[in-house]
Design a protein around this motif. Structure first.
Motif, short mmCIF file in Angstrom:
data_model
loop_
_atom_site.label_atom_id
_atom_site.label_comp_id
_atom_site.label_asym_id
_atom_site.label_seq_id
_atom_site.Cartn_x
_atom_site.Cartn_y
_atom_site.Cartn_z
N SER A 142 0.83 0.81 0.27
CA SER A 142 1.87 1.12 1.25
C SER A 142 2.33 2.56 1.04
N GLY A 143 3.45 2.89 1.68
CA GLY A 143 3.98 4.24 1.54
C GLY A 143 4.56 4.48 0.15
N GLY A 144 4.87 3.40 -0.56
CA GLY A 144 5.47 3.54 -1.89
C GLY A 144 4.58 3.04 -3.01
N TYR A 172 -1.78 9.28 3.69
CA TYR A 172 -1.84 9.24 5.16
C TYR A 172 -0.72 10.08 5.77
N ASP A 173 0.51 9.84 5.28
CA ASP A 173 1.67 10.50 5.91
C ASP A 173 1.63 12.02 5.70
N LYS A 174 1.23 12.45 4.48
CA LYS A 174 1.20 13.89 4.20
C LYS A 174 0.06 14.57 4.95
N ALA A 185 2.60 8.69 9.72
CA ALA A 185 1.38 9.13 10.39
C ALA A 185 0.22 8.14 10.26
N GLY A 186 0.34 7.17 9.32
CA GLY A 186 -0.77 6.24 9.08
C GLY A 186 -1.32 5.61 10.36
N PRO A 187 -0.45 4.98 11.18
CA PRO A 187 -0.97 4.32 12.38
C PRO A 187 -1.63 5.31 13.36
N ILE A 189 -3.15 8.28 12.55
CA ILE A 189 -4.46 8.68 12.01
C ILE A 189 -5.47 7.55 12.27
N ASP A 190 -5.02 6.33 12.05
CA ASP A 190 -5.90 5.16 12.27
C ASP A 190 -6.42 5.13 13.71
N LYS A 191 -5.51 5.39 14.66
CA LYS A 191 -5.88 5.34 16.09
C LYS A 191 -6.91 6.42 16.43
N GLY A 276 1.00 -4.82 1.97
CA GLY A 276 1.62 -3.49 2.12
C GLY A 276 1.24 -2.90 3.47
N GLY A 277 2.04 -1.94 3.93
CA GLY A 277 1.88 -1.38 5.28
C GLY A 277 0.49 -0.87 5.61
N VAL A 278 -0.21 -0.29 4.62
CA VAL A 278 -1.53 0.29 4.90
C VAL A 278 -2.57 -0.81 5.17
N ALA A 280 -2.47 -2.78 7.38
CA ALA A 280 -2.61 -2.88 8.84
C ALA A 280 -3.79 -2.03 9.32
N ASN A 281 -4.28 -1.16 8.47
CA ASN A 281 -5.31 -0.19 8.87
C ASN A 281 -6.61 -0.86 9.32
N SER A 282 -7.10 -0.44 10.48
CA SER A 282 -8.30 -1.08 11.04
C SER A 282 -9.52 -0.85 10.16
N THR A 308 4.16 -5.60 5.75
CA THR A 308 5.01 -4.43 5.57
C THR A 308 6.29 -4.91 4.87
N ASP A 309 7.19 -4.00 4.49
CA ASP A 309 8.38 -4.45 3.78
C ASP A 309 9.15 -5.45 4.65
N ASN A 310 9.47 -6.59 4.08
CA ASN A 310 10.12 -7.66 4.84
C ASN A 310 10.89 -8.55 3.87
O1 KG4 Z 1 4.84 -1.39 3.60
P1 KG4 Z 1 5.41 -0.29 4.43
O2 KG4 Z 1 5.92 -0.63 5.80
O3 KG4 Z 1 6.59 0.42 3.67
C1 KG4 Z 1 6.50 0.91 2.36
O4 KG4 Z 1 6.06 2.05 2.21
O5 KG4 Z 1 6.84 0.15 1.41
O6 KG4 Z 1 4.28 0.84 4.55
C2 KG4 Z 1 4.46 2.01 5.29
C3 KG4 Z 1 3.24 2.89 5.11
C4 KG4 Z 1 3.39 4.28 5.72
O7 KG4 Z 1 2.93 5.23 4.79
C5 KG4 Z 1 2.49 4.22 6.96
O8 KG4 Z 1 1.95 5.47 7.32
C6 KG4 Z 1 1.41 3.26 6.48
O9 KG4 Z 1 2.10 2.28 5.74
N1 KG4 Z 1 0.69 2.61 7.58
C7 KG4 Z 1 -0.63 2.81 7.84
C8 KG4 Z 1 -0.94 2.05 9.00
N2 KG4 Z 1 0.19 1.39 9.39
C9 KG4 Z 1 1.17 1.75 8.51
N3 KG4 Z 1 -1.53 3.56 7.20
C10 KG4 Z 1 -2.78 3.56 7.70
N4 KG4 Z 1 -3.16 2.88 8.80
C11 KG4 Z 1 -2.28 2.11 9.48
N5 KG4 Z 1 -2.67 1.43 10.55
#
Ligand code: KG4
Ligand code: ZN
Length: 340
Positions: A142-144, A172-174, A185-187, A189-191, A276-278, A280-282, A308-310
Motif C-alpha cells: 500500500s502507500g504505507g 507509484y505516487d512519487k 497516482a497509483g490508479p 498509472i495503472d489506467k 493493501g491499496g496496491v 487493486a492494481n490490474s 484498502t484501509d478500512n
Molecule cells: O491501502 P491504501 O488505500 O492506503 C494506505 O496507504 O495504507 O493504499 C493507497 C495506495 C496509494 O499509494 C495508491 O496510489 C495505491 O495504493 N493504489 C494503487 C492502485 N490503487 C491504489 N497503486 C497501483 N495501482 C492501483 N490500481
C-alpha cells in the motif's frame, strides 16, 4: 462461543481514512469510510491535517456504522481499535475515542495491529471469496506498507521481508508526481499502463538481498530518466505517457513477483494472499493469476473494500480476539511503530 450474538465495533484511524465497521459473528454488517480529500492538494498525507480531520469525522462515522448495521450501541460486545502502526496523531484520535466509548458502555476494549488486520481481512466471510489455509504467505502492499509475512495461524505471524525505504504505493505516487498525474497516482498509472508498451523503456530493478524491498532508488531512476528526456523533447511525457506508465508498472510488478517467487521457494508455501491499496492494481492481479499457472500458486485477493484501509478488517480482528478472550487494558497506548 460463536453461537452467541457477538457484535464488535471496529475503528480505524491510522492514516488518512476515518473508518468504522460493525461485525456480527464474523459477518460484516456495515463498513463506513470517510476519506480525507484535504491531502490531495499537498501531494501526500499531511499528518497534522489528518488528525484534525479524524477528530471531525469520528463521531459521524461511528454513528453511521451503527445505524447502517441496524443495531443500537448497547448491543455492542466490545470495541476494537487500531493501536498502530501509523501516524501517532491519527492513532491517538481513534484510541482515545475507543477507550472513552468502551468505558462509557462498560464493555471490553480490544487493541488491533493494523498490519495483522490487513492480513486477517482474508478471514471476513464473503460470498465468492475463499479463505487461505494455514500456513500461507501474505504480501501487504500500500502507500504505507510493503511486507511479506509468513502466516502460521491467526496470531502467529512472522515478517520475512519488508521495504528498507519507500513503500510500493509511494513508488507509484512519487513516479506519478514526476509525471504530473496528481495524488494518489497509483490508479492513474495503472489506467495508462494498460494502454502502453511495458517494454518501451527499461528501468533497472534494485538489488536488495533476500526478501526485503527497496523503492527509493527506483523513484530516483524515474526522475532522472524523465528529466533527461524532457530536456531533449519538452513534449516527451504527453507523447509517451502510456508507454512510460506501462514500463514503470512492469518494473514494479517484476520486483514484487520476484520476491514472492523467492518467498514461496524458501518457505515451500504456495498459498499467496495479497492486501493493501496496491492490490487493486490490474497488473499485479494478472501477474498473480499467471503465477497460478506458472508456479502452481493458489492466490487470494480480498474484496476491494476490505483491502484498502478500512475498519471491517479491524472489526474482524476484534472478533477473533474476542473469541480468544484477548482484551486490552484500559491504559493501553497508541503505538506508531507497533510491530507484527
Ligand atoms: O491501502 P491504501 O488505500 O492506503 C494506505 O496507504 O495504507 O493504499 C493507497 C495506495 C496509494 O499509494 C495508491 O496510489 C495505491 O495504493 N493504489 C494503487 C492502485 N490503487 C491504489 N497503486 C497501483 N495501482 C492501483 N490500481
Ligand atoms: Zn494500511
Amino acid at each position: 462461543m460463536s453461537s452467541q450474538n457477538i457484535y464488535i465495533l471496529g475503528i480505524e484511524s491510522s492514516c488518512d481514512d476515518t473508518a468504522a465497521s460493525i461485525i456480527h459473528n464474523g459477518k460484516i454488517l456495515s463498513n463506513v469510510i470517510a476519506s480525507q480529500k484535504i491531502h490531495e492538494e499537498f501531494g501526500g498525507v499531511v499528518p497534522e491535517l489528518a488528525s484534525r480531520a479524524h477528530q471531525q469525522n469520528i463521531v459521524p462515522v461511528v454513528d453511521q456504522a451503527i445505524k447502517k448495521a441496524n443495531i443500537s450501541k448497547d448491543m455492542l460486545s466490545a470495541i476494537a481499535f487500531t493501536r498502530g502502526p501509523g501516524l501517532i496523531g491519527s492513532l491517538l484520535v481513534g484510541t482515545s475515542f475507543a477507550k472513552s466509548l468502551a468505558f462509557g458502555l462498560d464493555i471490553p476494549l480490544i487493541d488491533v495491529n493494523h498490519m495483522q488486520a490487513h492480513i486477517l481481512a482474508h478471514f471476513i466471510e464473503e460470498d465468492g471469496y475463499s479463505i487461505p489455509p494455514f500456513p500461507f504467505l501474505a504480501m501487504t502492499i500500500s502507500g504505507g506498507h510493503t511486507q511479506i509475512v509468513k502466516v502460521n495461524s491467526h496470531f502467529n505471524m512472522k515478517v520475512i521481508g519488508e521495504t528498507i525505504d519507500d513503500a510500493v504505493g509511494e513508488a507509484y505516487d512519487k513516479s506519478g508526481k514526476i509525471l504530473g498525474l496528481g495524488y494518489p497516482a497509483g490508479p492513474k498509472i495503472d489506467k495508462h499502463a494498460q494502454l502502453g508498451n511495458p517494454k518501451a523503456f527499461r528501468f533497472t530493478k534494485p538489488k536488495v538481498e533476500g526478501l526485503n524491498f527497496s523503492f527509493s532508488g527506483f523513484k530516483t531512476a524515474v526522475l532522472y530518466f524523465i528529466q533527461r528526456e524532457v530536456k531533449a523533447n519538452s513534449n516527451f511525457i504527453s507523447e509517451n505517457l502510456n508507454d512510460i506508465c506501462a514500463s514503470i508498472q512492469y518494473t514494479i510488478i517484476g520486483i514484487l513477483i520476484d520476491k514472492l517467487k523467492l518467498a514461496a521457494k524458501q518457505t515451500g508455501i504456495n498459498h499467496i494472499a495479497i492486501g493493501g491499496g496496491v492490490s487493486a492494481n490490474s497488473g499485479i492481479r494478472q501477474a498473480l493469476k499467471d503465477g497460478e499457472q506458472k508456479f502452481g500458486w493458489t492466490t487470494y485477493v480480498p474484496k476491494f473494500e476490505f483491502t484498502t484501509d478500512n475498519a471491517a478488517m479491524i472489526a474482524m480482528v476484534g472478533y477473533l480476539k474476542f473469541l480468544n478472550n484477548n482484551f486490552a487494558e484500559n491504559n493501553v497506548m497508541a503505538s506508531a511503530r507497533l510491530k507484527i
